[in-house]
Motif scaffolding. Structure first.
Motif, PDB file in Angstrom:
ATOM      1  N   LEU A 167       0.832  -1.205   0.000  1.00  0.00           N
ATOM      2  CA  LEU A 167       0.000   0.000   0.000  1.00  0.00           C
ATOM      3  C   LEU A 167       0.865   1.253   0.000  1.00  0.00           C
ATOM      4  N   THR A 168       1.945   1.212   0.762  1.00  0.00           N
ATOM      5  CA  THR A 168       2.864   2.349   0.805  1.00  0.00           C
ATOM      6  C   THR A 168       3.533   2.562  -0.551  1.00  0.00           C
ATOM      7  N   LEU A 169       3.903   1.497  -1.238  1.00  0.00           N
ATOM      8  CA  LEU A 169       4.518   1.648  -2.554  1.00  0.00           C
ATOM      9  C   LEU A 169       3.522   2.124  -3.602  1.00  0.00           C
ATOM     10  N   LYS A 188       1.303  10.046   1.324  1.00  0.00           N
ATOM     11  CA  LYS A 188      -0.144   9.862   1.197  1.00  0.00           C
ATOM     12  C   LYS A 188      -0.643   8.738   2.096  1.00  0.00           C
ATOM     13  N   THR A 189       0.186   7.706   2.290  1.00  0.00           N
ATOM     14  CA  THR A 189      -0.189   6.631   3.208  1.00  0.00           C
ATOM     15  C   THR A 189      -0.317   7.163   4.626  1.00  0.00           C
ATOM     16  N   PHE A 190       0.663   7.974   5.035  1.00  0.00           N
ATOM     17  CA  PHE A 190       0.610   8.555   6.378  1.00  0.00           C
ATOM     18  C   PHE A 190      -0.627   9.431   6.533  1.00  0.00           C
ATOM     19  N   LYS A 241     -10.694   8.953  10.178  1.00  0.00           N
ATOM     20  CA  LYS A 241     -10.286   7.552  10.112  1.00  0.00           C
ATOM     21  C   LYS A 241      -9.495   7.109  11.345  1.00  0.00           C
ATOM     22  N   LEU A 242      -9.485   7.917  12.391  1.00  0.00           N
ATOM     23  CA  LEU A 242      -8.643   7.628  13.546  1.00  0.00           C
ATOM     24  C   LEU A 242      -9.036   6.321  14.241  1.00  0.00           C
ATOM     25  N   ARG A 243     -10.328   6.079  14.418  1.00  0.00           N
ATOM     26  CA  ARG A 243     -10.771   4.839  15.067  1.00  0.00           C
ATOM     27  C   ARG A 243     -10.388   3.623  14.227  1.00  0.00           C
TER      28      ARG A 243
END
Length: 169
Positions: A61-63, A69-71, A79-81
């Motif tokens: 997903l990171t790649l 953007k992943t962070f 989306k914290l929960r």
């Protein structure tokens, strides 16, 4: 002047190639991660396979979308929960509690990626055999809402439907 523009064009072409290769590797890692998680569940929640699948999925997903953007995807306030549950489930799998970890991780996954399910279902309906299967009479109501629109799966997870018991009188 012509040499500078040729170098610039070659640099842009190389950068585009690097981005395409990075994305292809990311898709492969994400697919392998999903496969390893599936195998880990099928083999009675094997913690090693689940941990490997989690690592491959997150690195893929990171790649695909890039580290920044992943962070930002995982750090959004809405989306914290989901982020806490997903990463907490990953940690539980790493600490050898695979069954509880996968339950918590699945809840977090549905909260994080639930908004993408309607898009995926719309895409799947356009595929030849899968679209026909999703259009069968008993399958269609599951994937569609009462008004014909796709359900928002993330709201279904956060606000589950309530069922009333009606006794025969």
């Amino acid at each position: 002047m012509h040499k500078v523009s040729a170098r610039l064009a070659r640099s842009v072409q190389q950068l585009t190639h690097v981005i395409l290769v990075r994305t292809e590797i990311g898709v492969a890692l994400t697919t392998l991660g999903t496969l390893f998680m599936f195998l880990g569940v099928m083999l009675f929640f094997d913690a090693a396979l689940l941990a490997l699948g989690n690592m491959l999925f997150l690195s893929g997903l990171t790649l695909i979308i890039g580290p920044q953007k992943t962070f930002y995807f995982f750090a959004r306030k809405q989306k914290l929960r989901g982020t806490i549950c997903f990463l907490g489930g990953v940690l539980l799998v790493f600490f050898k509690y695979p069954f509880i970890g996968m339950i918590v991780e699945t809840f977090g996954f549905l909260n994080l990626f639930g908004d993408f399910f309607p898009v995926v279902l719309t895409f799947l309906r356009q595929l030849p055999f899968v679209g026909t299967f999703l259009s069968l009479p008993y399958i269609r109501p599951v994937s569609r809402g009462s008004s014909g629109r796709l359900k928002n799966f993330s709201s279904l997870v956060t606000h589950p439907p309530t069922f009333r018991y009606v006794a025969d009188v």
